[in-house]
Every structure is written in C-alpha cells, then in structure tokens.
Design an enzyme around this catalytic site. Structure first.
Site: not given
Ligand code: IMP
Length: 171
Positions: A38-39, A94-95, A98, A126, A147-148, A154, A160
């Site tokens: 959803k992000g 994508e939002d 990370d 990040k 964490f944002v 969310d 959101r």
């Molecule tokens: P990754 O697989 O670790 O790169 O994580 C990606 C997903 O984690 C993103 O699509 C977000 O939904 C969630 N996410 C990562 N960091 C944050 C944050 O700081 N706030 C909220 N959601 C996050």
C-alpha cells in the site's frame, strides 16, 4: 513527530521524478507504472498526475513487514497485476527502499514477465540499511536510518494519510 520532508518539498521532487522518467523513455511508447501497495499509493497518485498521456498504470501488493518497524526479510505477494507486462516499458513505483529485499523480489518476478524494459522509481532510500545490491534508477530522497511515516508510509497501518513525511517519535 518531526517533519523530515514537508508536502511542498515532496511535490516539487515528485514533479522532477516524473520528468526524469519520461526523459528516460523518449518517444511515444506507453509507460506502464506498477505501483506497490500500500505504501506507494500516494507517490503513484502524484507521479501520474505530473506525467503526460503516455501513462498507464496497475497495482501490485506485497507484504514484507509484520507490525514492527524492522523487516522480517520475508516478502509475500498479496495481489498480482491485472494485465501482463510482455513488451511493455515498465516502471516500478515504490515508497521506500530499505534493505532492498522487497524490491529485489519485485524486480525478479516482473522481469520474468518479459517487459521491454524495467526501471524502478522510489520516493525514499535508506542506503545505510541495504543488505542486497538493488538497482533503483530514480530516487526522490536519500535519508538516514530513521523509521519514517506519512505520504503512504505507515506504522501499524497508521499515518499513511499524512501529506508530509515525518520521523516516528522515539526513533
Ligand atoms: P525492504 O524490503 O527492507 O527494502 O523494505 C521495503 C518496505 O519496507 C517498504 O516498501 C516499506 O513498506 C517498508 N519500510 C521500510 N522502511 C520503512 C519506514 O521507515 N517506514 C515505513 N515503512 C518502511
């Protein structure tokens, strides 16, 4: 909550990203955006409104997080696309990237559907949290390891709807 990126700053950068994406795909070919729910919903909504008539869009839903602020590393496909990608110019929207695990998973499953080309646009990154090397052609803002929430992002399904991005209290 501390505001990290206010609504105006986000809007200005989203317009630049829209122009970047269109410039990356010169010509008249359709540009098919795949929004990650959803992000990514708010970023997607603003991005497509800043783009021209070549845009089509679809959504995919994945879940990579339980109700915690840290990744479990597990990615699940919750909702697939409505249409195929073969021969299309595709951009994942994508939002945030990370660890990079979610995007790596998405890029792998979408690339397997034979798009003409595949690019990725993330509003936030990040870099210090990356555990896998993932290529993201369009990044809105690189941020620290905080964490944002807001602008689609969310914490336990809340925040959101904020038009800005803020650092969650206690981070
Ligand atoms: P990754 O697989 O670790 O790169 O994580 C990606 C997903 O984690 C993103 O699509 C977000 O939904 C969630 N996410 C990562 N960091 C944050 C944050 O700081 N706030 C909220 N959601 C996050």
């Amino acid at each position: 909550m501390n505001i990290l990126l206010d609504a105006e700053t986000i809007q200005a950068r989203v317009k630049e990203l829209a122009a970047e994406i269109e410039a990356a795909y010169p010509g008249t070919d359709e540009i098919h955006l795949v929004g990650v729910l959803k992000g990514g919903f708010m970023f997607m909504a603003d991005l497509v409104r800043a783009m021209g008539p070549r845009v089509t869009l679809d959504f995919i839903a994945v879940s990579s997080y339980a109700q915690s602020t840290r990744s479990s590393g597990e990615v699940r496909l919750l909702k697939d696309l409505d249409t195929g990608l073969e021969g299309r110019r595709v951009v994942i929207v994508e939002d945030i990237v990370d660890t990079g695990l979610t995007l790596t998973y998405l890029q792998d499953i979408l690339r397997a559907r034979s798009p003409k080309s595949l690019r990725t646009a993330c509003l936030l990154s990040k870099p210090s949290r990356r555990t896998v090397d993932v290529i993201v052609e369009h990044i809105g803002f690189s941020i620290e390891d905080k964490f944002v929430v807001g602008y689609g992002l969310d914490f336990a399904e809340k925040y959101r709807n904020l038009p800005y991005i803020a650092v969650l209290d206690g981070e």
